[in-house]
Design a protein around this motif. Sequence first.
Motif, mmCIF file in Angstrom:
data_model
loop_
_atom_site.group_PDB
_atom_site.id
_atom_site.type_symbol
_atom_site.label_atom_id
_atom_site.label_comp_id
_atom_site.label_asym_id
_atom_site.label_seq_id
_atom_site.Cartn_x
_atom_site.Cartn_y
_atom_site.Cartn_z
ATOM 1 N N UNK A 1 5.579 -14.603 3.997
ATOM 2 C CA UNK A 1 5.949 -14.068 2.692
ATOM 3 C C UNK A 1 5.937 -15.219 1.692
ATOM 4 N N UNK A 2 5.503 -14.930 0.470
ATOM 5 C CA UNK A 2 5.497 -15.959 -0.567
ATOM 6 C C UNK A 2 6.549 -15.665 -1.625
ATOM 7 N N UNK A 3 6.991 -16.723 -2.275
ATOM 8 C CA UNK A 3 7.838 -16.650 -3.447
ATOM 9 C C UNK A 3 7.284 -17.640 -4.466
ATOM 10 N N UNK A 4 7.250 -17.325 -5.757
ATOM 11 C CA UNK A 4 7.792 -16.107 -6.367
ATOM 12 C C UNK A 4 6.854 -14.931 -6.171
ATOM 13 N N UNK A 5 7.434 -13.751 -6.249
ATOM 14 C CA UNK A 5 6.647 -12.524 -6.168
ATOM 15 C C UNK A 5 7.335 -11.493 -7.028
ATOM 16 N N UNK A 6 6.664 -11.047 -8.056
ATOM 17 C CA UNK A 6 7.265 -10.121 -9.009
ATOM 18 C C UNK A 6 7.092 -8.660 -8.600
ATOM 19 N N UNK A 7 6.068 -8.366 -7.819
ATOM 20 C CA UNK A 7 5.819 -6.988 -7.411
ATOM 21 C C UNK A 7 5.078 -7.003 -6.082
ATOM 22 N N UNK A 8 4.533 -5.859 -5.704
ATOM 23 C CA UNK A 8 3.853 -5.740 -4.416
ATOM 24 C C UNK A 8 2.377 -6.115 -4.476
ATOM 25 N N UNK A 9 1.917 -6.609 -5.617
ATOM 26 C CA UNK A 9 0.491 -6.891 -5.757
ATOM 27 C C UNK A 9 0.099 -8.279 -5.252
ATOM 28 N N UNK B 1 -9.917 -16.304 -11.361
ATOM 29 C CA UNK B 1 -9.145 -15.821 -10.223
ATOM 30 C C UNK B 1 -9.453 -16.681 -9.014
ATOM 31 N N UNK B 2 -8.397 -17.083 -8.310
ATOM 32 C CA UNK B 2 -8.562 -17.831 -7.063
ATOM 33 C C UNK B 2 -7.815 -17.064 -5.975
ATOM 34 N N UNK B 3 -8.527 -16.544 -5.013
ATOM 35 C CA UNK B 3 -7.926 -15.787 -3.910
ATOM 36 C C UNK B 3 -7.616 -16.743 -2.770
ATOM 37 N N UNK B 4 -6.349 -16.762 -2.396
ATOM 38 C CA UNK B 4 -5.842 -17.763 -1.449
ATOM 39 C C UNK B 4 -5.255 -17.064 -0.230
ATOM 40 N N UNK B 5 -5.438 -17.679 0.918
ATOM 41 C CA UNK B 5 -4.846 -17.165 2.160
ATOM 42 C C UNK B 5 -4.126 -18.302 2.866
ATOM 43 N N UNK C 1 -1.998 -13.256 1.929
ATOM 44 C CA UNK C 1 -3.039 -13.484 0.927
ATOM 45 C C UNK C 1 -2.482 -13.156 -0.455
ATOM 46 N N UNK C 2 -2.894 -13.922 -1.433
ATOM 47 C CA UNK C 2 -2.450 -13.664 -2.792
ATOM 48 C C UNK C 2 -3.486 -14.210 -3.778
ATOM 49 N N UNK C 3 -3.378 -13.732 -5.021
ATOM 50 C CA UNK C 3 -4.263 -14.205 -6.081
ATOM 51 C C UNK C 3 -3.493 -15.079 -7.046
ATOM 52 N N UNK C 4 -4.083 -16.230 -7.377
ATOM 53 C CA UNK C 4 -3.480 -17.149 -8.333
ATOM 54 C C UNK C 4 -4.469 -17.343 -9.481
ATOM 55 N N UNK C 5 -4.012 -17.081 -10.679
ATOM 56 C CA UNK C 5 -4.849 -17.293 -11.865
ATOM 57 C C UNK C 5 -4.008 -18.030 -12.916
#
Length: 285
Positions: A76-84, A250-254, A276-280
């Motif tokens: 699990x990652x933080x911060x996370x504002x929603x389920x996206x 957009x940078x998709x990271x795993x 996996x998450x997206x960082x922009x």
Amino acid sequence: MAKDGEKSEWKEFLWNPRTREFLGRTASSWGLIILFYIVFYLCLGGLFALTMYIMLQTLDDHKPTWQDRLSTPGLVIRPRQDETFEIVYTIQNTESWDMYAQALDRFLSPYNDSIQAQKNHECTPEQYFLQEDSGDVKNNPKRSCQFNRTILEACSGLHDRYYGYQEGKPCIIIKLNRVIGLMPGKDGQAPSVTCGAKRDDSDKIGEMIYFPSNGTFDLMYYPYYGKKAQVNYSQPLVAVKFLNITVNQDVNIECKIHANNIPTGNERDKFAGRVSFKLRINSQN
């Protein structure tokens, strides 16, 4: 006349003054029926209560007898504002990233060194903190090891209260989900986390720094004995700081967990052991 006869029959069925029957039964007959159902439902309720009592005797208040969760924990990652699982902000727009810094502050506040010193124990690093029961004598509550916020260094929020978001070098906190009894790692090898860009974004992610070094979860935080047994348990964390990620894209990271006894991406859950998450990061310069 026929209607009067039917009406008379109904009245007699409801109450027959000659035989003193109500709805076709005498008072003694109704009494026996009511008594039968009272006894029947009392026996049924007693049987249910006995079954529940016997079942509860087999359960442990501090550890589930059966676990239906996957043996491979997720990340699990933080911060996370929603389920996206998206972190998107503009460097020059404080409001776009301040919520991430505040979320990390709230998340890390229980890890303050002063709080950890009050609640948890100083453990020996690089070895499991075993607290087994002695036969029927339960070793509860169990102690928990300190995870001090200062371990995260540049991503602790103590030296930079904005966690690098204001300069386009954000910190992401990663934690391994709890699984009771899990002893990740083997032969003294602690589990670790690595992050990388997905195939199409490999040239955008730039350099990263992990805190603690090598992105490891120390063995002393395992095994986890459960919420009731370890009331003050603090999950170990790994922080990743992105130093020069490509902006305005957009940078998709795993991120993956690495341990020689934790498989990743099994058939039942392809996200087990990874996130996996997206960082922009947008910049107006």
